[in-house]
Design a protein around this motif. Sequence first.
Motif, PDB file in Angstrom:
ATOM      1  N   ALA A 257       0.824  -1.223   0.000  1.00  0.00           N
ATOM      2  CA  ALA A 257       0.000   0.000   0.000  1.00  0.00           C
ATOM      3  C   ALA A 257       0.856   1.270   0.000  1.00  0.00           C
ATOM      4  N   VAL A 258       1.635   1.411  -1.067  1.00  0.00           N
ATOM      5  CA  VAL A 258       2.411   2.644  -1.247  1.00  0.00           C
ATOM      6  C   VAL A 258       2.131   3.172  -2.652  1.00  0.00           C
ATOM      7  N   PRO A 259       2.239   4.495  -2.833  1.00  0.00           N
ATOM      8  CA  PRO A 259       1.981   5.057  -4.162  1.00  0.00           C
ATOM      9  C   PRO A 259       2.906   4.432  -5.218  1.00  0.00           C
ATOM     10  N   ALA A 260       2.361   4.218  -6.410  1.00  0.00           N
ATOM     11  CA  ALA A 260       3.090   3.519  -7.475  1.00  0.00           C
ATOM     12  C   ALA A 260       4.411   4.191  -7.823  1.00  0.00           C
ATOM     13  N   GLU A 261       4.429   5.519  -7.871  1.00  0.00           N
ATOM     14  CA  GLU A 261       5.659   6.244  -8.224  1.00  0.00           C
ATOM     15  C   GLU A 261       6.785   5.950  -7.226  1.00  0.00           C
ATOM     16  N   LEU A 262       6.414   5.923  -5.943  1.00  0.00           N
ATOM     17  CA  LEU A 262       7.402   5.669  -4.891  1.00  0.00           C
ATOM     18  C   LEU A 262       7.908   4.221  -4.969  1.00  0.00           C
ATOM     19  N   ALA A 263       6.993   3.286  -5.214  1.00  0.00           N
ATOM     20  CA  ALA A 263       7.388   1.875  -5.342  1.00  0.00           C
ATOM     21  C   ALA A 263       8.333   1.692  -6.522  1.00  0.00           C
ATOM     22  N   LYS A 264       8.083   2.433  -7.585  1.00  0.00           N
ATOM     23  CA  LYS A 264       8.955   2.378  -8.769  1.00  0.00           C
ATOM     24  C   LYS A 264      10.349   2.887  -8.418  1.00  0.00           C
ATOM     25  N   GLN A 265      10.389   3.980  -7.678  1.00  0.00           N
ATOM     26  CA  GLN A 265      11.679   4.557  -7.288  1.00  0.00           C
ATOM     27  C   GLN A 265      12.464   3.593  -6.392  1.00  0.00           C
ATOM     28  N   VAL A 266      11.752   2.998  -5.406  1.00  0.00           N
ATOM     29  CA  VAL A 266      12.410   2.037  -4.517  1.00  0.00           C
ATOM     30  C   VAL A 266      12.954   0.863  -5.331  1.00  0.00           C
ATOM     31  N   THR A 267      12.149   0.377  -6.263  1.00  0.00           N
ATOM     32  CA  THR A 267      12.543  -0.768  -7.093  1.00  0.00           C
ATOM     33  C   THR A 267      13.792  -0.455  -7.909  1.00  0.00           C
ATOM     34  N   GLU A 268      13.861   0.756  -8.427  1.00  0.00           N
ATOM     35  CA  GLU A 268      15.037   1.149  -9.225  1.00  0.00           C
ATOM     36  C   GLU A 268      16.276   1.305  -8.353  1.00  0.00           C
ATOM     37  N   GLU A 269      16.077   1.761  -7.123  1.00  0.00           N
ATOM     38  CA  GLU A 269      17.240   2.023  -6.263  1.00  0.00           C
ATOM     39  C   GLU A 269      17.759   0.790  -5.537  1.00  0.00           C
ATOM     40  N   LEU A 270      16.959  -0.284  -5.503  1.00  0.00           N
ATOM     41  CA  LEU A 270      17.396  -1.493  -4.797  1.00  0.00           C
ATOM     42  C   LEU A 270      17.956  -2.537  -5.761  1.00  0.00           C
ATOM     43  N   ALA A 271      18.930  -3.295  -5.281  1.00  0.00           N
ATOM     44  CA  ALA A 271      19.444  -4.428  -6.048  1.00  0.00           C
ATOM     45  C   ALA A 271      18.604  -5.673  -5.785  1.00  0.00           C
ATOM     46  N   ILE A 272      17.907  -5.729  -4.624  1.00  0.00           N
ATOM     47  CA  ILE A 272      17.078  -6.890  -4.286  1.00  0.00           C
ATOM     48  C   ILE A 272      15.665  -6.677  -4.839  1.00  0.00           C
ATOM     49  N   ALA A 273      14.918  -7.783  -4.932  1.00  0.00           N
ATOM     50  CA  ALA A 273      13.593  -7.750  -5.548  1.00  0.00           C
ATOM     51  C   ALA A 273      12.559  -7.082  -4.638  1.00  0.00           C
ATOM     52  N   THR A 274      11.777  -6.188  -5.222  1.00  0.00           N
ATOM     53  CA  THR A 274      10.620  -5.647  -4.513  1.00  0.00           C
ATOM     54  C   THR A 274       9.391  -6.454  -4.914  1.00  0.00           C
ATOM     55  N   VAL A 275       8.545  -6.735  -3.922  1.00  0.00           N
ATOM     56  CA  VAL A 275       7.313  -7.490  -4.154  1.00  0.00           C
ATOM     57  C   VAL A 275       6.162  -6.573  -3.775  1.00  0.00           C
ATOM     58  N   GLY A 276       5.382  -6.171  -4.746  1.00  0.00           N
ATOM     59  CA  GLY A 276       4.340  -5.183  -4.478  1.00  0.00           C
ATOM     60  C   GLY A 276       2.991  -5.794  -4.167  1.00  0.00           C
ATOM     61  N   ILE A 277       2.274  -5.128  -3.269  1.00  0.00           N
ATOM     62  CA  ILE A 277       0.844  -5.399  -3.075  1.00  0.00           C
ATOM     63  C   ILE A 277       0.209  -4.038  -2.841  1.00  0.00           C
ATOM     64  N   GLY A 278      -0.599  -3.607  -3.789  1.00  0.00           N
ATOM     65  CA  GLY A 278      -1.091  -2.238  -3.739  1.00  0.00           C
ATOM     66  C   GLY A 278       0.045  -1.246  -3.920  1.00  0.00           C
ATOM     67  N   ALA A 279       0.989  -1.569  -4.794  1.00  0.00           N
ATOM     68  CA  ALA A 279       2.170  -0.723  -4.999  1.00  0.00           C
ATOM     69  C   ALA A 279       2.430  -0.467  -6.489  1.00  0.00           C
ATOM     70  N   GLY A 280       1.417  -0.667  -7.304  1.00  0.00           N
ATOM     71  CA  GLY A 280       1.561  -0.382  -8.734  1.00  0.00           C
ATOM     72  C   GLY A 280       2.248  -1.500  -9.494  1.00  0.00           C
ATOM     73  N   VAL A 281       2.491  -1.239 -10.769  1.00  0.00           N
ATOM     74  CA  VAL A 281       2.915  -2.306 -11.692  1.00  0.00           C
ATOM     75  C   VAL A 281       4.438  -2.406 -11.842  1.00  0.00           C
ATOM     76  N   ASP A 282       5.183  -1.481 -11.232  1.00  0.00           N
ATOM     77  CA  ASP A 282       6.620  -1.413 -11.516  1.00  0.00           C
ATOM     78  C   ASP A 282       7.520  -2.150 -10.527  1.00  0.00           C
ATOM     79  N   THR A 283       6.949  -2.849  -9.556  1.00  0.00           N
ATOM     80  CA  THR A 283       7.786  -3.652  -8.654  1.00  0.00           C
ATOM     81  C   THR A 283       8.266  -4.901  -9.405  1.00  0.00           C
ATOM     82  N   ASP A 284       9.293  -5.564  -8.841  1.00  0.00           N
ATOM     83  CA  ASP A 284       9.860  -6.743  -9.509  1.00  0.00           C
ATOM     84  C   ASP A 284       8.914  -7.939  -9.460  1.00  0.00           C
TER      85      ASP A 284
END
Length: 266
Positions: A184-211
């Motif tokens: 449950a985080v805004p999609a833009e922020l989840a995208k930014q976190v995903t780009e800045e991390l080397a490990i996989a992000t798993v989204g739920i209510g976090a938009g389409v750009d997580t790993d």
Amino acid sequence: NRRVTVRDLAAAKQRGEKWSMLTAYDALTGGVFDEAGIPVLLVGDSAGNCHLGYETTVPVTMDQMVMLSAAVVRGTKRAMVVADMPFGSYQESPAQAMHNAARLMKEAGVGAVKLEGGERSARSIELLVEAGIPVMAHIGLTPQSVHAFGGYPVQGRGDEAAHQLLRDAKAVQQAGAFSVVLEAVPAELAKQVTEELAIATVGIGAGVDTDAQVLVWTDMAGMTAGRVPKFVKQYANLRAVLGDAAREFAAEVSAGSFPAPEHTFK
Ligand code: KIV
Ligand code: NA
């Protein structure tokens, strides 16, 4: 015929391949999702509200998580099984986290554990990882804090909250987590976190750009009674299908048409 490992998931991020995770709380449904090729199954403490009839995840115990996780492991062959650490099983100290994570590994046979919290859980994550336990972190909306949040509000809105989420994401990566759930985080922020991390992000209510994406199985299959959150897509209507089957069975018993001759020993 080996199970999915943290190395497979790291390789998927390298290749830019998205993967999926579903919750499972028993051998039966775990087996269905394993056969469907879902690579990671989460024995979520959402078992509390989705499987065991509690209002929240807060009452779920270690003994319950061990029992449910062991069933999912027994019912699956290929998926990585991740067990949630329930409320109160790790917050006290890294030593407490280690003791209870070891129970899930030894008694249930899971391949990884998940716990809530970013910076606040980093020391515990570090100890588990040092001990050889793969850890999935969980930040953003952390449901075990429902009483502190006063519900399930979207997280990371506003500059300060967004910066804290980024710090939390980096803290769990630094501590050695192999993956992190963003709930449950805004999609833009989840995208930014995903780009800045080397490990996989798993989204739920976090938009389409997580790993990766995770859903609670009872929500995604239409088993849940009543409303589901905005971020859920219902891919089936199992509650109606099962209810119809039960009603038809009862009606045929009342009418004396079940069992028919073909269901009867002569
Ligand atoms: O318990 C659970 O099902 C979870 C997922 C929603 C990530 O923690
Ligand atoms: Na959970």
